[in-house]
Every structure is written in C-alpha cells, then in structure tokens.
Enzyme design. Structure first.
Site, mmCIF file in Angstrom:
data_model
loop_
_atom_site.group_PDB
_atom_site.id
_atom_site.type_symbol
_atom_site.label_atom_id
_atom_site.label_comp_id
_atom_site.label_asym_id
_atom_site.label_seq_id
_atom_site.Cartn_x
_atom_site.Cartn_y
_atom_site.Cartn_z
ATOM 1 N N GLY A 103 0.817 -1.212 0.000
ATOM 2 C CA GLY A 103 0.000 0.000 0.000
ATOM 3 C C GLY A 103 0.848 1.259 0.000
ATOM 4 N N GLY B 138 -0.567 4.778 -1.379
ATOM 5 C CA GLY B 138 -1.619 5.504 -0.675
ATOM 6 C C GLY B 138 -1.057 6.639 0.166
ATOM 7 N N ASP C 125 -0.920 7.056 3.502
ATOM 8 C CA ASP C 125 -0.065 6.616 4.608
ATOM 9 C C ASP C 125 1.223 5.977 4.097
ATOM 10 O OD1 ASP C 125 -2.279 7.437 5.968
ATOM 11 O OD2 ASP C 125 -2.626 5.556 7.029
ATOM 12 N N TYR D 137 -14.607 -8.196 -2.531
ATOM 13 C CA TYR D 137 -13.245 -7.713 -2.777
ATOM 14 C C TYR D 137 -12.677 -7.069 -1.523
ATOM 15 C CZ TYR D 137 -9.328 -4.975 -4.382
ATOM 16 O OH TYR D 137 -8.076 -4.426 -4.500
ATOM 17 N N THR E 199 -8.385 0.343 12.033
ATOM 18 C CA THR E 199 -9.158 1.561 11.817
ATOM 19 C C THR E 199 -10.203 1.745 12.909
ATOM 20 O OG1 THR E 199 -10.851 2.555 10.368
ATOM 21 C CG2 THR E 199 -10.605 0.184 10.258
ATOM 22 N N GLU F 113 -13.089 2.525 12.373
ATOM 23 C CA GLU F 113 -14.359 2.008 11.852
ATOM 24 C C GLU F 113 -14.685 0.633 12.429
ATOM 25 O OE1 GLU F 113 -16.736 3.278 9.837
ATOM 26 O OE2 GLU F 113 -15.748 5.227 9.663
ATOM 27 N N TYR G 104 -16.149 -2.943 5.205
ATOM 28 C CA TYR G 104 -14.789 -2.475 5.468
ATOM 29 C C TYR G 104 -14.417 -2.706 6.930
ATOM 30 C CZ TYR G 104 -11.072 0.943 6.412
ATOM 31 O OH TYR G 104 -9.921 1.560 6.838
ATOM 32 N N LYS H 105 -11.652 -5.433 8.507
ATOM 33 C CA LYS H 105 -10.543 -4.962 9.340
ATOM 34 C C LYS H 105 -10.539 -5.632 10.719
ATOM 35 C CE LYS H 105 -8.181 -1.812 6.965
ATOM 36 N NZ LYS H 105 -6.716 -1.840 6.809
ATOM 37 N N HIS I 1 -7.301 10.170 9.799
ATOM 38 C CA HIS I 1 -6.111 11.003 9.655
ATOM 39 C C HIS I 1 -6.037 11.521 8.221
ATOM 40 C CE1 HIS I 1 -5.228 6.712 9.353
ATOM 41 N NE2 HIS I 1 -4.288 6.996 8.464
#
Length: 346
Positions: free
Chosen positions: A9, A12, A14, A101, A133, A135, A157, A161, A187
């Site tokens: 990643g 992205g 981060d 996905y 996260t 979330e 999502y 996670k 963030h």
C-alpha cells in the site's frame, strides 16, 4: 546494516508518508504497487529512483495482497525486517458495493502476509504491522474508545478490518511473530484521496471560491470524528514496531468534531461569509449573495451510519511517547493551501 522495510500500500496517503519517514531513518524501503494502465504513483514520485540506479533507497515491485503467490514470493525474496500492511480497499461506502473484494483485500490480505512470514520461517526476523481503523468500533460501546473497547463494525470495510486485527493477534500468540495492530482514527493530509469526505469538502469549496463549481453535496453532517494528521500517525506506526514486546495501540487526537464543524473551519479558512438553514436532509449553506453552496443528498448517506468516533490514546502516550502536535485547524489550513496552490497552477 540498514534495516529493510516492505510496505504494502505504498502508493496511498499513509504509504507515501511512511516511505519518506523510513528513508529519512536510513531504511532501504521496498514498496508493493498494483499494476495499472494509468500512473498511480504520484504520491511517491518525489522519492522514486530509477531501476538502473545503484544503492537505491526505494525499490518498487508489482504485487497485490489479494494474490497469495505474489505476497509469498516477495516476502521470500526480500526477507524484510519490517512489513507494514497498509494495503486496503479503504473507502467505507464503496465497501458496501464491493464487499467480497473488500473482505479479500482488507481481511485475507493480512492473513496472506502473516502466513508467508510463518511459511518462510521468518518469525524471528520479520516484524509485522497491521493497519487497523476506528471504523472497527462502529456502533460504539463506550466513549471514548480504547484498546479494550469491543468492536461493532457497521460496514464490510469495518468487518474485514476486524478479521485482520484478530488474525494478527492469533499469529502473534500462536507463532510468536512480532505482530502489532495500530487502530488509527481518521487522519488527513494534503495528499488524501479525492473521494474521502475531508478532501472532497476542501476541493469543492476551493473550486466554489474560484467560481469553478456551484454546489457541494454531502451526506450526514452530524457524524462526529476524531481527525489527526497522517504524517504524524505514520511515526506512531514505526514506534510500535520498535518496541521489545508487540502490542496494539489506539492512535488518535482525543478531540472530536462533526462533519459540519469541519466544513465551518474550511469556510472560515477560505474567508466565506456563510449561513446555515434547515435540518438533517434539508440542511443548506448559503454564501453572502444567497447562493446555495452546500446541500445534503441522501445518496451520500451510508446504508449503516457510524455516528460518533473518539479515541483514547493514553496507552500510546505512555508506552510510545507519541502525541499529536497538529490540531484540526492546522490540518485544514495545510489542506486548503495545497488545494489553492494546485488550482492556481492549473
């Protein structure tokens, strides 16, 4: 010898900040990039080095966390000291559209990396960071949320996670892998993706200021979030990986603002004279000439809303010696300045 880091990643927000941070720490950084017919490396172009250059600090590889063979072969080849899993389908609303996905990338992606560490017998060499996260807390069980707060995710999502979080703990306990979870609250930064609400708000209001757009449409203005700066949060990731004993940490500012308050800060930074009228879906914001510059649209509401998120990072303050420095107004100013500069150059 230089430490070797592998970032899934890396393209992205981060990943770009982390790569830059690690290079400054004298790491040799390997990054995994998904193949695309269009360029998707703009965030790391300033640290990119051509393949023919010797002693490169940054080396990119094609791969994908949804492909176990590419994950396994990269880890076997690189044998990194540290792996940071920042790869994800990270848009909450989109996860309702592509749940399978999202589960594969965000949930099973972590498993594929951990299993490769175990399979290649790198348990005593390679440390693993999993990007969690806020979330995951979803329909919160307590306010504020800390490392002991039960999860109640409200999106595919968040659910994916949560799986990644617990499989990380499982491999840590079963195979003694140094594996830690960073439960990061929202963030932001100037290089935030354009579909995320903060970037969407700032980009649209800057365009409205320039006369390039008339109205910004938003969803739930009453949702409350704990917003920090991505550049500061990647330092917390690294600090977790330097501990003697792996653990999990909430990373947040401990301060909360509604989406509407965030909008107010942006409007003030742009020197708008504005007034709000109406409630809920009928809420609208008007400029000094009476033009409707912001309106709500039900299409931007999630199937399941997360009303409030507020982090308690006392463990990180105590054990990592980490605290956020930038407040929400600092973040808004930095993002607005970046967007205005980009518009003036177009």
């Amino acid at each position: 010898m230089k430490k070797i880091a592998l970032i899934f990643g890396i393209t992205g927000q981060d990943g770009a900040y982390l790569a830059e941070f690690l290079i400054k720490k004298k790491y040799k950084v390997h990054g995994v990039v998904r193949r695309s017919s269009s360029f998707n490396t703009s965030r790391i172009d300033h640290i990119y080095e051509e393949p023919y250059k010797k002693n490169r600090k940054l080396i990119l590889h094609y791969g994908d966390v949804t492909d176990s063979m590419s994950v396994s072969s990269l880890i076997k080849k690189i044998k990194p000291d540290e792996i940071y899993n920042l790869a994800a389908q990270s848009h909450v609303s989109v996860s309702f559209e592509v749940p399978e996905y999202t589960a594969s990338a965000d949930g099973l992606g972590a498993l594929r990396i951990l299993e490769a560490i175990r399979f290649h017998r790198l348990e005593n060499k390679t440390r693993f960071y999993q990007a969690g996260t806020s979330e995951m807390f979803g329909r919160v069980k307590e306010i504020p949320q800390n490392e002991e707060t039960p999860f109640y995710p409200r999106s595919p999502y968040g659910v994916a996670k949560v799986y990644a979080h617990w499989i990380t703990i499982n491999y840590r306990e079963a195979y003694k892998i140094f594996a830690c979870n960073g439960i990061l609250f929202n963030h932001e930064s100037p290089i935030r993706g354009g579909t995320f609400v903060t970037k969407k708000i700032i980009s649209a209001l800057c365009r409205i200021k320039y006369g390039l757009q008339k109205t910004l449409y938003l969803g739930n203005l009453d949702a409350k979030r704990d917003w920090g700066h991505a550049e500061e949060y990647v330092e917390a990731m690294w600090k977790m990986m330097q501990k003697k004993i792996p653990s999990d940490y909430v990373i947040s500012t401990g301060k909360q603002y509604s989406v509407r308050e965030f909008v107010d800060y942006v409007l003030e930074e742009l020197n708008f004279s504005f007034s709000w009228k109406g409630k809920k879906l009928n809420t609208k914001c008007f400029d000094e000439r009476g033009n409707c510059i912001i309106a709500c649209n039900k299409n931007y509401y999630r199937p399941l809303e997360v009303d409030t998120l507020l982090g308690d990072s006392r463990k990180a303050y105590r054990e990592l010696n980490w605290k956020p420095k930038k407040n929400i107004k600092d973040i808004v100013k930095e993002m607005v300045d970046y967007e205005l500069k980009k518009l003036s150059n177009d």
